[in-house]
Design an enzyme around this catalytic site. Structure first.
Site, short mmCIF file in Angstrom:
data_model
loop_
_atom_site.label_atom_id
_atom_site.label_comp_id
_atom_site.label_asym_id
_atom_site.label_seq_id
_atom_site.Cartn_x
_atom_site.Cartn_y
_atom_site.Cartn_z
N ASP A 8 -1.21 -1.40 -0.42
CA ASP A 8 -0.88 -1.64 0.93
C ASP A 8 0.34 -2.35 0.94
OD1 ASP A 8 -1.29 -1.32 3.79
OD2 ASP A 8 -1.75 -3.60 3.64
N ARG A 9 1.04 -2.38 2.00
CA ARG A 9 2.05 -2.87 2.09
C ARG A 9 2.03 -4.37 2.92
NH1 ARG A 9 7.44 -1.05 5.87
NH2 ARG A 9 6.32 -2.60 7.20
N ASP A 10 1.95 -4.28 4.12
CA ASP A 10 1.86 -5.57 5.15
C ASP A 10 0.63 -6.24 4.62
OD1 ASP A 10 4.30 -4.86 6.24
OD2 ASP A 10 3.25 -3.27 7.58
N ASN A 18 3.27 -8.58 11.71
CA ASN A 18 3.00 -7.77 12.61
C ASN A 18 4.15 -7.00 13.08
OD1 ASN A 18 1.07 -6.64 14.32
ND2 ASN A 18 1.21 -8.04 16.02
N TYR A 19 4.10 -5.56 12.61
CA TYR A 19 5.21 -4.59 12.72
C TYR A 19 6.43 -4.99 11.94
CZ TYR A 19 1.91 -2.93 16.30
OH TYR A 19 0.75 -2.71 16.98
N ASN A 51 0.21 2.24 6.44
CA ASN A 51 0.01 2.59 7.93
C ASN A 51 1.02 2.14 8.72
OD1 ASN A 51 -2.44 4.20 7.44
ND2 ASN A 51 -3.66 2.80 8.31
N GLN A 52 1.93 2.90 9.54
CA GLN A 52 2.92 2.31 10.18
C GLN A 52 2.81 2.96 11.62
OE1 GLN A 52 5.50 0.13 9.38
NE2 GLN A 52 3.94 -0.26 7.52
N ARG A 106 -3.16 8.75 7.63
CA ARG A 106 -3.53 7.53 8.23
C ARG A 106 -4.83 7.03 7.55
NH1 ARG A 106 -2.41 3.54 12.10
NH2 ARG A 106 -4.17 2.22 12.62
N LYS A 107 -4.74 5.70 6.73
CA LYS A 107 -5.95 5.23 6.45
C LYS A 107 -6.87 4.62 7.39
CE LYS A 107 -3.26 2.40 4.33
NZ LYS A 107 -2.66 1.03 3.94
N LYS A 133 -7.33 -4.66 4.33
CA LYS A 133 -8.14 -4.14 5.29
C LYS A 133 -9.26 -3.37 4.79
CE LYS A 133 -4.87 -4.38 9.23
NZ LYS A 133 -4.01 -3.63 10.02
#
Length: 183
Positions: A8-10, A18-19, A51-52, A106-107, A133
């Protein structure tokens, strides 16, 4: 067939403010650079699956995400580290009502994983997934990828019982994943 590390990235590679979508917002999570170096040394394909929904929410564009990923690639190349591929899912059920983007990507969907496996000839049973998550880890369970849960600001909202039921290790950062794999 290749083995891979799906990330995952973020909240896993970079701090999730956040974003995150601009280079100035990027800050590496503890242990991330060392972990990426270890993955390359041990011949894992490094695949980022993120997910973005900020794209569907119109907070930023796909071009912004692509620009950020190219910037990260340049920073990593200075350390002789390379991400093999970046996959991002712009879809969000509340904001993409016309399904402009693929819901399967989307995960917790498996779309990004399946695309990566086909392109990079990945053997899921020899691969790992790290995310902050449960939605990051559900595809790993479904596809027989070994998952690791990384603590982040989202941890209090995650189902600890689900993690226990699936015998998933909870770690402070991606560097600790590598420590476990080293033995």
């Amino acid at each position: 067939m290749n083995k891979a590390f799906f990330l995952d990235r973020d909240g896993t590679l970079n701090v999730d403010y956040n974003y995150v979508h601009k280079p100035g917002e990027w800050a590496w999570c503890d242990g991330a650079i060392r972990a990426l170096h270890w993955m390359k040394e041990h011949q894992y394909k490094i695949i980022v699956v993120t997910n973005q929904s900020g794209i569907a929410r119109r907070r930023y564009s796909e071009q912004d995400v692509q620009h950020l990923h190219r910037w990260v690639d340049k920073k990593l190349a200075q350390r002789d580290i390379y991400i093999d591929d970046w996959y991002y899912a712009p879809y969000h059920p509340e904001y993409d009502t016309h399904k402009e983007y693929s819901p399967k990507d989307r995960k917790p969907g498996t779309g990004m994983f399946e695309k990566a496996a086909a392109k990079h000839e990945i053997d899921f049973s020899r691969s790992y997934m790290a995310g902050d998550k449960i939605t990051d880890l559900k595809p790993a369970i479904e596809l027989d990828i070994t998952p690791f849960f990384i603590r982040s600001r989202h941890e209090p909202n995650q189902d600890k019982q689900w993690l226990r039921d699936h015998n998933i290790s909870t770690l402070n950062n991606i560097g600790q994943v590598i420590n476990i794999l080293k033995g």
